[in-house]
Design a protein around this motif. Structure first.
Motif, PDB file in Angstrom:
ATOM      1  N   LEU A  80       0.820  -1.211   0.000  1.00 20.86           N
ATOM      2  CA  LEU A  80       0.000   0.000   0.000  1.00 20.86           C
ATOM      3  C   LEU A  80       0.858   1.267   0.000  1.00 20.86           C
ATOM      4  O   LEU A  80       0.526   2.240  -0.656  1.00 20.86           O
ATOM      5  CB  LEU A  80      -0.960  -0.001   1.193  1.00 20.86           C
ATOM      6  N   ASP A  81       1.954   1.260   0.740  1.00 23.18           N
ATOM      7  CA  ASP A  81       2.845   2.418   0.811  1.00 23.18           C
ATOM      8  C   ASP A  81       4.218   2.100   0.249  1.00 23.18           C
ATOM      9  O   ASP A  81       5.215   2.697   0.621  1.00 23.18           O
ATOM     10  CB  ASP A  81       2.993   2.876   2.266  1.00 23.18           C
ATOM     11  N   SER A  82       4.268   1.167  -0.668  1.00 24.59           N
ATOM     12  CA  SER A  82       5.538   0.664  -1.187  1.00 24.59           C
ATOM     13  C   SER A  82       6.061   1.524  -2.330  1.00 24.59           C
ATOM     14  O   SER A  82       5.312   2.205  -3.025  1.00 24.59           O
ATOM     15  CB  SER A  82       5.334  -0.772  -1.678  1.00 24.59           C
ATOM     16  N   SER A  83       7.336   1.428  -2.544  1.00 25.16           N
ATOM     17  CA  SER A  83       7.930   2.075  -3.704  1.00 25.16           C
ATOM     18  C   SER A  83       7.736   1.224  -4.959  1.00 25.16           C
ATOM     19  O   SER A  83       8.053   1.649  -6.057  1.00 25.16           O
ATOM     20  CB  SER A  83       9.422   2.313  -3.469  1.00 25.16           C
ATOM     21  N   LEU A  84       7.202   0.018  -4.779  1.00 20.93           N
ATOM     22  CA  LEU A  84       6.895  -0.827  -5.921  1.00 20.93           C
ATOM     23  C   LEU A  84       5.879  -0.079  -6.780  1.00 20.93           C
ATOM     24  O   LEU A  84       4.830   0.320  -6.306  1.00 20.93           O
ATOM     25  CB  LEU A  84       6.312  -2.164  -5.451  1.00 20.93           C
ATOM     26  N   SER A  85       6.213   0.146  -8.018  1.00 21.12           N
ATOM     27  CA  SER A  85       5.402   1.031  -8.841  1.00 21.12           C
ATOM     28  C   SER A  85       4.040   0.443  -9.203  1.00 21.12           C
ATOM     29  O   SER A  85       3.098   1.165  -9.419  1.00 21.12           O
ATOM     30  CB  SER A  85       6.156   1.409 -10.108  1.00 21.12           C
ATOM     31  N   ASN A  86       3.962  -0.865  -9.260  1.00 25.85           N
ATOM     32  CA  ASN A  86       2.733  -1.441  -9.759  1.00 25.85           C
ATOM     33  C   ASN A  86       2.604  -2.890  -9.287  1.00 25.85           C
ATOM     34  O   ASN A  86       3.563  -3.640  -9.334  1.00 25.85           O
ATOM     35  CB  ASN A  86       2.769  -1.396 -11.289  1.00 25.85           C
ATOM     36  N   PHE A  87       1.405  -3.265  -8.891  1.00 27.38           N
ATOM     37  CA  PHE A  87       1.126  -4.643  -8.487  1.00 27.38           C
ATOM     38  C   PHE A  87       1.467  -5.610  -9.617  1.00 27.38           C
ATOM     39  O   PHE A  87       1.898  -6.727  -9.383  1.00 27.38           O
ATOM     40  CB  PHE A  87      -0.352  -4.742  -8.110  1.00 27.38           C
ATOM     41  N   THR A  88       1.308  -5.152 -10.848  1.00 25.65           N
ATOM     42  CA  THR A  88       1.591  -6.014 -11.992  1.00 25.65           C
ATOM     43  C   THR A  88       3.070  -6.364 -12.092  1.00 25.65           C
ATOM     44  O   THR A  88       3.422  -7.347 -12.749  1.00 25.65           O
ATOM     45  CB  THR A  88       1.117  -5.389 -13.319  1.00 25.65           C
ATOM     46  N   ASP A  89       3.947  -5.588 -11.447  1.00 24.36           N
ATOM     47  CA  ASP A  89       5.374  -5.916 -11.434  1.00 24.36           C
ATOM     48  C   ASP A  89       5.631  -7.291 -10.834  1.00 24.36           C
ATOM     49  O   ASP A  89       6.657  -7.910 -11.098  1.00 24.36           O
ATOM     50  CB  ASP A  89       6.176  -4.879 -10.637  1.00 24.36           C
ATOM     51  N   LEU A  90       4.701  -7.782 -10.025  1.00 20.74           N
ATOM     52  CA  LEU A  90       4.869  -9.066  -9.349  1.00 20.74           C
ATOM     53  C   LEU A  90       4.428 -10.242 -10.227  1.00 20.74           C
ATOM     54  O   LEU A  90       4.612 -11.395  -9.854  1.00 20.74           O
ATOM     55  CB  LEU A  90       4.119  -9.069  -8.018  1.00 20.74           C
ATOM     56  N   ASP A  91       3.820  -9.976 -11.364  1.00 22.37           N
ATOM     57  CA  ASP A  91       3.468 -10.975 -12.374  1.00 22.37           C
ATOM     58  C   ASP A  91       2.494 -12.053 -11.883  1.00 22.37           C
ATOM     59  O   ASP A  91       2.550 -13.190 -12.324  1.00 22.37           O
ATOM     60  CB  ASP A  91       4.736 -11.629 -12.942  1.00 22.37           C
ATOM     61  N   PHE A  92       1.590 -11.699 -10.999  1.00 22.47           N
ATOM     62  CA  PHE A  92       0.613 -12.680 -10.533  1.00 22.47           C
ATOM     63  C   PHE A  92      -0.349 -13.095 -11.641  1.00 22.47           C
ATOM     64  O   PHE A  92      -0.859 -14.208 -11.627  1.00 22.47           O
ATOM     65  CB  PHE A  92      -0.175 -12.144  -9.336  1.00 22.47           C
ATOM     66  N   GLU A  93      -0.595 -12.211 -12.596  1.00 29.81           N
ATOM     67  CA  GLU A  93      -1.567 -12.537 -13.645  1.00 29.81           C
ATOM     68  C   GLU A  93      -1.153 -13.759 -14.453  1.00 29.81           C
ATOM     69  O   GLU A  93      -2.006 -14.456 -15.002  1.00 29.81           O
ATOM     70  CB  GLU A  93      -1.849 -11.337 -14.566  1.00 29.81           C
ATOM     71  N   SER A  94       0.139 -14.076 -14.506  1.00 30.54           N
ATOM     72  CA  SER A  94       0.556 -15.278 -15.246  1.00 30.54           C
ATOM     73  C   SER A  94       0.105 -16.563 -14.551  1.00 30.54           C
ATOM     74  O   SER A  94       0.000 -17.609 -15.182  1.00 30.54           O
ATOM     75  CB  SER A  94       2.077 -15.282 -15.446  1.00 30.54           C
ATOM     76  N   TYR A  95      -0.172 -16.484 -13.262  1.00 27.84           N
ATOM     77  CA  TYR A  95      -0.656 -17.644 -12.506  1.00 27.84           C
ATOM     78  C   TYR A  95      -2.183 -17.786 -12.553  1.00 27.84           C
ATOM     79  O   TYR A  95      -2.722 -18.820 -12.181  1.00 27.84           O
ATOM     80  CB  TYR A  95      -0.250 -17.541 -11.035  1.00 27.84           C
ATOM     81  N   LEU A  96      -2.881 -16.745 -12.948  1.00 32.15           N
ATOM     82  CA  LEU A  96      -4.333 -16.693 -12.814  1.00 32.15           C
ATOM     83  C   LEU A  96      -5.083 -17.879 -13.431  1.00 32.15           C
ATOM     84  O   LEU A  96      -5.958 -18.442 -12.775  1.00 32.15           O
ATOM     85  CB  LEU A  96      -4.861 -15.366 -13.368  1.00 32.15           C
TER      86      LEU A  96
END
Length: 147
Positions: A80-96
């Motif tokens: 929520l307060d991370s410097s990570l620019s985007n949740f998509t950077d974690l590539d979870f959608e490839s597991y969906l």
């Protein structure tokens, strides 16, 4: 739909009821204060998939439990307060396509995965152990969902 539970056992059983209805590509979003029962509900969901030893991924962000389907438990609180620019950077959608997701604190991020999900908000009930859950089914996938 609104549901009240009065014990940790009831929260776990509710999770198992939810889990029994899940299939690959399903996403469940949990929101609630620390200690509200998000992990207990997740443990119940996982138990219906034959999984045990589910712990909160607070410090590692996610835990992927391999199976058919995979079970992916994410705690997005630190994002929520991370410097990570985007949740998509974690590539979870490839597991969906082959996974069931439970995302704690996931409301700001769920749209990057799907527009169809089960949204569960947990609040304190009248006494120390009771909790009130507001379950909202979002999207066509959840039409007819019932507990």
């Amino acid at each position: 739909m609104k549901i009240s539970v009065n014990t940790v056992d009831q929260m776990h059983q509710l999770g198992a009821k939810i889990g029994a209805q899940l299939k690959p590509s399903d996403v469940v979003v949990l929101t609630g204060d620390i200690g509200s029962g998000k992990t207990v509900l997740t443990q119940g969901i996982a138990s219906s998939l034959g999984l045990s030893d589910i712990t909160s991924p607070t410090f590692v962000i996610s835990r992927i439990h391999k199976g058919k389907p995979n079970f992916i438990h994410i705690d997005a609180y630190r994002l929520l307060d991370s410097s990570l620019s985007n949740f998509t950077d974690l590539d979870f959608e490839s597991y969906l396509p082959n996974s069931i997701f439970v995302i704690e604190w996931g409301a700001p991020f769920v749209a990057t995965l799907t527009d169809q999900y089960l949204d569960i908000k947990i609040t304190q009930g009248e006494n120390e152990n009771s909790r009130n859950l507001e379950v909202t089914a979002v999207g066509q996938r959840w039409q007819g969902f019932n507990l």
